[in-house]
Design a protein around this motif. Structure first.
Motif, PDB file in Angstrom:
ATOM      1  N   SER A   2       0.834  -1.195   0.000  1.00 29.32           N
ATOM      2  CA  SER A   2       0.000   0.000   0.000  1.00 29.32           C
ATOM      3  C   SER A   2       0.871   1.248   0.000  1.00 29.32           C
ATOM      4  O   SER A   2       2.061   1.186   0.278  1.00 29.32           O
ATOM      5  CB  SER A   2      -0.894   0.007   1.230  1.00 29.32           C
ATOM      6  OG  SER A   2      -0.102  -0.019   2.382  1.00 29.32           O
ATOM      7  N   CYS A   3       0.278   2.365  -0.316  1.00 24.00           N
ATOM      8  CA  CYS A   3       0.982   3.637  -0.258  1.00 24.00           C
ATOM      9  C   CYS A   3       0.343   4.481   0.846  1.00 24.00           C
ATOM     10  O   CYS A   3      -0.615   4.044   1.482  1.00 24.00           O
ATOM     11  CB  CYS A   3       0.905   4.346  -1.602  1.00 24.00           C
ATOM     12  SG  CYS A   3      -0.770   4.803  -2.061  1.00 24.00           S
ATOM     13  N   CYS A   6      -3.622   4.838   0.659  1.00 23.21           N
ATOM     14  CA  CYS A   6      -4.573   3.755   0.943  1.00 23.21           C
ATOM     15  C   CYS A   6      -4.202   2.978   2.203  1.00 23.21           C
ATOM     16  O   CYS A   6      -4.823   1.971   2.529  1.00 23.21           O
ATOM     17  CB  CYS A   6      -4.692   2.810  -0.255  1.00 23.21           C
ATOM     18  SG  CYS A   6      -3.180   1.938  -0.658  1.00 23.21           S
ATOM     19  N   CYS A  70      -6.435   1.030  -5.554  1.00 21.85           N
ATOM     20  CA  CYS A  70      -5.874   2.332  -5.213  1.00 21.85           C
ATOM     21  C   CYS A  70      -5.455   3.038  -6.505  1.00 21.85           C
ATOM     22  O   CYS A  70      -4.856   2.429  -7.395  1.00 21.85           O
ATOM     23  CB  CYS A  70      -4.668   2.149  -4.307  1.00 21.85           C
ATOM     24  SG  CYS A  70      -3.819   3.702  -3.957  1.00 21.85           S
ATOM     25  N   CYS A  73      -1.157   3.323  -6.093  1.00 23.86           N
ATOM     26  CA  CYS A  73      -0.246   2.176  -6.051  1.00 23.86           C
ATOM     27  C   CYS A  73      -0.878   0.898  -6.584  1.00 23.86           C
ATOM     28  O   CYS A  73      -0.239  -0.136  -6.626  1.00 23.86           O
ATOM     29  CB  CYS A  73       0.255   1.954  -4.626  1.00 23.86           C
ATOM     30  SG  CYS A  73      -1.043   1.378  -3.521  1.00 23.86           S
TER      31      CYS A  73
END
Ligand SMILES: [Zn+2]
Length: 104
Positions: A2-3, A6, A70, A73
Motif C-alpha cells: 500500500s501507499c 490507501c 488504489c 499504487c
C-alpha cells in the motif's frame, strides 16, 4: 504494497453483522469519493446492485463482491460477503483475503 493514500484501508475487517457491512460500504464509498480508490469490474459479477446503488440506498443482494484499486499504487481491495448464508464477509486487501473465505 500500500501507499500512504490507501494505508488506512489496508486492514482486514471481518464483517459479521449488517451494521458492519454498512460501515464497510461507507468506508469504501468515502474512498471512492475522495478518489483514493476506483471500482474495478471483474468478469464474474455476482452483485445484484452496482456499488453506487448499494452505497446510496444501502441495499445489497445475497452475494456482495465489490472490487477496488488504489489510484496511486494499484493495491486491490475486496468487499465481499454472502449475506444469504449469514456467514458474513470481509473488507480486505486482495492479497490478504482471509483463507477461510477464499474458496466459495
Ligand atoms: Zn495506495
Amino acid at each position: 504494497m500500500s501507499c500512504q493514500h490507501c494505508q488506512e484501508l489496508c486492514v482486514k475487517y471481518i464483517i459479521r453483522t449488517p451494521d458492519q457491512l454498512r460501515k464497510a460500504i461507507r468506508v469504501a464509498k468515502a474512498a471512492l469519493s475522495d478518489k483514493t480508490l476506483s471500482e474495478i469490474h471483474t468478469a464474474d459479477n455476482w452483485n445484484q446492485y452496482s456499488f453506487n446503488e448499494c452505497a446510496e440506498k444501502m441495499v445489497w443482494g445475497d452475494i456482495v463482491d465489490y472490487h477496488f484499486a488504489c489510484n496511486r499504487c494499484e493495491t486491490q481491495f475486496v468487499l465481499g460477503a454472502e449475506t444469504y448464508h449469514g456467514s458474513g464477509g470481509y473488507w480486505s486487501p486482495e492479497n490478504e483475503k482471509p483463507s477461510s473465505i477464499i474458496d466459495h
